[in-house]
Design an enzyme around this catalytic site. Structure first.
Site, short mmCIF file in Angstrom:
data_model
loop_
_atom_site.label_atom_id
_atom_site.label_comp_id
_atom_site.label_asym_id
_atom_site.label_seq_id
_atom_site.Cartn_x
_atom_site.Cartn_y
_atom_site.Cartn_z
N GLU A 145 -6.38 18.83 5.24
CA GLU A 145 -5.21 17.98 5.35
C GLU A 145 -4.11 18.49 4.40
OE1 GLU A 145 -6.73 13.63 6.42
OE2 GLU A 145 -6.99 14.04 4.32
N PHE A 193 2.78 9.78 10.02
CA PHE A 193 1.88 10.34 9.03
C PHE A 193 2.60 11.36 8.14
CE2 PHE A 193 -2.76 9.62 10.68
CZ PHE A 193 -2.56 8.26 10.65
N SER A 194 1.84 11.98 7.26
CA SER A 194 2.43 12.80 6.19
C SER A 194 3.23 13.99 6.70
CB SER A 194 1.32 13.30 5.26
OG SER A 194 0.91 12.24 4.45
N TRP A 249 -9.38 8.27 -1.59
CA TRP A 249 -9.92 7.48 -0.48
C TRP A 249 -11.29 6.95 -0.86
CZ3 TRP A 249 -6.61 5.94 2.89
CH2 TRP A 249 -5.53 6.74 3.26
N GLN A 293 3.51 7.74 2.11
CA GLN A 293 2.80 6.98 3.12
C GLN A 293 2.73 5.54 2.63
OE1 GLN A 293 0.82 8.50 6.25
NE2 GLN A 293 2.92 9.14 5.83
N ARG A 329 -2.26 17.69 11.75
CA ARG A 329 -1.27 16.86 11.04
C ARG A 329 -0.76 17.47 9.73
NH1 ARG A 329 -6.17 14.06 11.02
NH2 ARG A 329 -7.23 14.01 9.01
N TRP A 343 0.80 -1.24 0.00
CA TRP A 343 0.00 0.00 0.00
C TRP A 343 0.83 1.28 0.00
CZ3 TRP A 343 -5.06 1.66 -0.07
CH2 TRP A 343 -5.28 2.97 0.37
N ASN A 353 -0.13 5.78 0.09
CA ASN A 353 -1.00 6.94 -0.18
C ASN A 353 -0.15 8.20 -0.34
OD1 ASN A 353 -1.56 6.01 2.79
ND2 ASN A 353 -2.08 8.14 2.92
N ASP A 354 -0.38 9.24 0.40
CA ASP A 354 0.20 10.56 0.10
C ASP A 354 1.71 10.58 -0.21
OD1 ASP A 354 -2.17 10.82 1.48
OD2 ASP A 354 -1.38 12.15 3.01
C1 FRU Z 1 -4.24 12.28 3.70
C2 FRU Z 1 -3.97 11.69 5.08
C3 FRU Z 1 -3.12 12.65 5.88
C4 FRU Z 1 -2.45 11.73 6.86
C5 FRU Z 1 -2.22 10.49 6.02
C6 FRU Z 1 -2.28 9.21 6.77
O1 FRU Z 1 -4.51 11.34 2.73
O2 FRU Z 1 -5.18 11.40 5.72
O3 FRU Z 1 -3.82 13.68 6.49
O4 FRU Z 1 -1.26 12.26 7.35
O5 FRU Z 1 -3.21 10.49 5.01
O6 FRU Z 1 -1.85 8.13 5.98
#
Ligand code: FRU
Length: 478
Positions: free
Chosen positions: A207, A82-83, A290, A39, A151, A20, A22-23
């Protein structure tokens, strides 16, 4: 789980070697390399305790994987790193990130997690040491800031000082906002202001803030959650966009114009920008959304990044174009000029699952058109434009597996339209009129859906010029 099938694995977009993502995080130039972190949950194809995956490149096009940079192995980040961002100072790479902690003890306050800002330092861009006195910033205790959601720090230098924006929301969870911090030494930070807050339908949590001066304007980029759909706008579960304005560094007050999206497709989130040594501002985002299905999970991986895009401010809007370095991916070129036709048409040499297409269309002669990508007898991803309505659309109803439906954006009136399209095995990115609008989407067609069909839906299709390039490899293939 390792990658078991590359049918949808990108050939030149960033993805994790497996599992996986993400950001994008920590995007920066450091000691001769561009670094991007992301991430990452290295143990499954689903989101889980976040690590920072790591990848680097000399040219922003050809990438090599590096070992995982951050793991959630301290009490203050025990439930996820986290990010956050990356910035060079005195020959060292500082990465700022959010430590996420589940805190059942705060549940009666209405949230059972607490988020704190932390940093780690690297001499080589590969190995990181977390600062021994983390966390460096705790959520400010005021009646203006929610105690849990705090965050995604982004740091930049202005004059002799460092500034940081952090995503936040109001305690009643109704309005997203951005907090501004200031530091003399990049380690000790003072809360300066609530720099910006949602007004109206601008989301309940902001975010992944980013801030930069681009072409003389102070641009605040952020990803608001829970913006409500307005007719055919804001159709994704979350959005990513920007304000153009001016930050008063003395007061911390940011005055700005309207919110606008950075991308109008179905899959674009949490963009991160960096300013590179030649002065360009480059952006990368998660080319996913998401809550959307991710059929590639069956193949042992999940999620990918957009191509790097160069940002400019023009006529009161942010334009994004693919960085010029991407031309180095081109292998072979097929080109046509002055084509006028009245029936659905395919061009010899213009097809494939991977490629770059540049089409200049004469809109005086072409009132309405359709272009089908990744097309076969029963699959196609459909782009349409209606010049009278000035509406450009992408429809994924027949794109194969994955998300369906339509997204649209409006285009300024003009006699010509330029489309610059990048296709990878499971993505398309469409840059309209040199970045006036951009639409990005994941698509999951069968490997043999490869035709590109140009369809005059109102009688005539007139193409001034068309170029199609086959493209080489940008990231290691699993
Ligand atoms: C955005 C988010 C951030 C967070 C991260 C967690 O996609 O929700 O705010 O830091 O993903 O994986």
């Amino acid at each position: 789980m390792s990658v078991t099938n590359i049918r949808w694995y990108p050939k030149y977009h960033i993805a994790a070697p497996e599992n996986w993502i993400n950001d994008p995080n920590g995007f920066c130039y450091f000691k001769g390399d561009y670094h991007l972190f992301y991430q990452h949950h290295p143990y499954s194809v689903n989101w889980g305790p976040m690590h920072w995956g790591s990848i680097a490149s000399k040219d922003l096009v050809h990438w090599k994987h590096l070992p995982i940079a951050l793991k959630p192995d301290e009490d203050y980040d025990r439930d996820g790193c986290f990010s956050g961002c990356g910035i060079e100072k005195d020959g060292k790479l500082y990465v700022f990130y959010t430590g996420n902690m589940h805190t059942p003890e705060t549940a009666d306050l209405g949230f059972d997690y607490v988020q704190v800002q932390c940093f780690a330092v690297s001499e080589d861009g590969v190995n990181f040491k977390k600062y021994p006195d983390n966390a460096i910033i705790l959520v400010p205790e005021t009646d203006q800031v929610h105690g849990g959601d705090f965050r995604d720090p982004k740091v930049w230098k202005h004059g002799d000082k460092y500034y940081m924006v952090v995503g936040s929301r109001t305690p009643d969870k109704l309005l997203g906002q951005i907090l501004l911090y200031e530091s003399e030494d990049i380690i000790h930070w003072n809360f300066k202001s609530i720099m910006s807050r949602a007004e109206g339908n601008q989301g309940s949590m902001w975010e992944c803030p980013n801030f930069a001066n681009i072409d003389g304007k102070d641009i605040l980029i952020f990803s608001p959650q829970d913006v409500k759909r307005e007719i055919n706008n804001y159709m994704n579960v979350y959005q990513s966009g920007y304000f153009i304005g001016k930050l008063d560094y003395d007061t911390g007050i940011y005055t700005h114009g309207e919110f606008a999206l950075l991308d109008y497709g179905s899959d674009f989130y949490a963009p991160q920008i960096t300013q590179i040594p030649d002065g360009r501002t480059v952006m990368v985002a998660w080319l996913d959304m998401w809550a959307s299905p991710m059929p590639e999970q069956a193949d042992g991986w999940a999620g990918m990044m957009t191509l790097p895009r160069e940002l400019h401010v023009k006529d009161g809007k942010v334009y994004s174009t693919p960085i010029k370095e991407l031309e180095s991916l081109r292998i072979s070129e097929t080109s046509y000029e002055d084509k006028i036709f009245y029936e659905p048409t395919k061009f010899e040499g213009v097809s494939g699952d991977i490629g770059e297409l540049i089409v200049n269309i004469d809109l005086k002669a072409t009132e309405e058109f359709e272009i089908d990508l990744r097309s076969s007898a029963d699959e196609k991803t459909v782009l349409t434009y209606n010049a009278a309505l000035q509406l450009f659309k992408i429809n994924r109803d027949k794109s194969g597996e994955g998300g369906k439906g339509e997204r649209e954006c409006s285009i300024l009136p003009a006699d010509k339209m330029k489309l610059h399209i990048f296709m990878d095995r499971s993505s398309i990115e469409i840059f309209i009129n040199d970045g006036e609008k951009v639409m990005s989407a994941r698509i999951y067609p069968r490997d043999n859906s490869r035709d590109i069909v140009f369809i005059p839906t109102s009688g005539t299709f007139k193409i001034d010029s068309l170029k199609f390039y086959t493209l080489g490899e940008g990231i290691p293939q699993p």
